[in-house]
Design an enzyme around this catalytic site. Sequence first.
Site, short mmCIF file in Angstrom:
data_model
loop_
_atom_site.label_atom_id
_atom_site.label_comp_id
_atom_site.label_asym_id
_atom_site.label_seq_id
_atom_site.Cartn_x
_atom_site.Cartn_y
_atom_site.Cartn_z
N CYS A 50 -69.58 8.65 43.13
CA CYS A 50 -70.66 8.86 42.16
C CYS A 50 -71.69 9.73 42.83
CB CYS A 50 -71.27 7.49 42.17
SG CYS A 50 -72.76 7.69 40.96
N CYS A 87 -61.67 10.26 31.41
CA CYS A 87 -62.17 11.79 31.49
C CYS A 87 -63.36 11.66 32.08
CB CYS A 87 -61.87 12.02 29.92
SG CYS A 87 -61.77 13.95 29.61
N CYS A 142 -70.79 4.07 36.17
CA CYS A 142 -71.07 3.75 37.70
C CYS A 142 -71.27 2.29 37.62
CB CYS A 142 -71.75 4.51 38.67
SG CYS A 142 -71.74 3.94 40.45
N CYS A 153 -75.06 7.62 43.60
CA CYS A 153 -75.30 6.73 44.42
C CYS A 153 -74.29 6.48 45.52
CB CYS A 153 -75.42 5.24 43.63
SG CYS A 153 -73.67 4.82 43.21
N CYS A 207 -74.83 2.24 40.07
CA CYS A 207 -76.07 2.49 39.47
C CYS A 207 -76.43 2.79 38.00
CB CYS A 207 -76.31 3.87 40.19
SG CYS A 207 -75.48 5.34 39.74
#
Length: 150
Positions: free
Chosen positions: A48, A120, A97, A51, A100
Amino acid sequence: MTEKVVKTDQEWRDQLSPEQYAVLRRGATERAGTGQYVHVEAAGQYLCAGCGAELFDSSTKYESGSGWPSFYAPADPDSIEKHRDFKMIVPRTEVRCGRCGGHLGHVFEDGPEPTGQRFCINSAALRFAKATPAGAGAGDAETTSPDPPA
């Protein structure tokens, strides 16, 4: 999954590039074919960009023809959250995510085996950590991400 990351809107704005902020915090979508990770074939992990949580492994990445990096499975089912998205005429499943809450993209039920899923994902929501050669230290992983704002 580790402890949730909670920041103020200003902290996110200060940390992320304008494009990353628009995608991760406001649910924007980058134009198809423009993301930096669409054609990356190197081995490694996709983290991510907000984070650093590990989201996808390159071994599950495939060319879907969609114009966005596509994966058939997350690195760990707990690394992501799925939410129904009614922004378009046809409802979709948004992927965020799990650490976060950043918007990553969408998942569709038209992917390859073994899952039949196509995650995607916007490149702007990701940072790539290239796999380290055998014998190299774990701290030697090379990460790439969009240039920070000037």
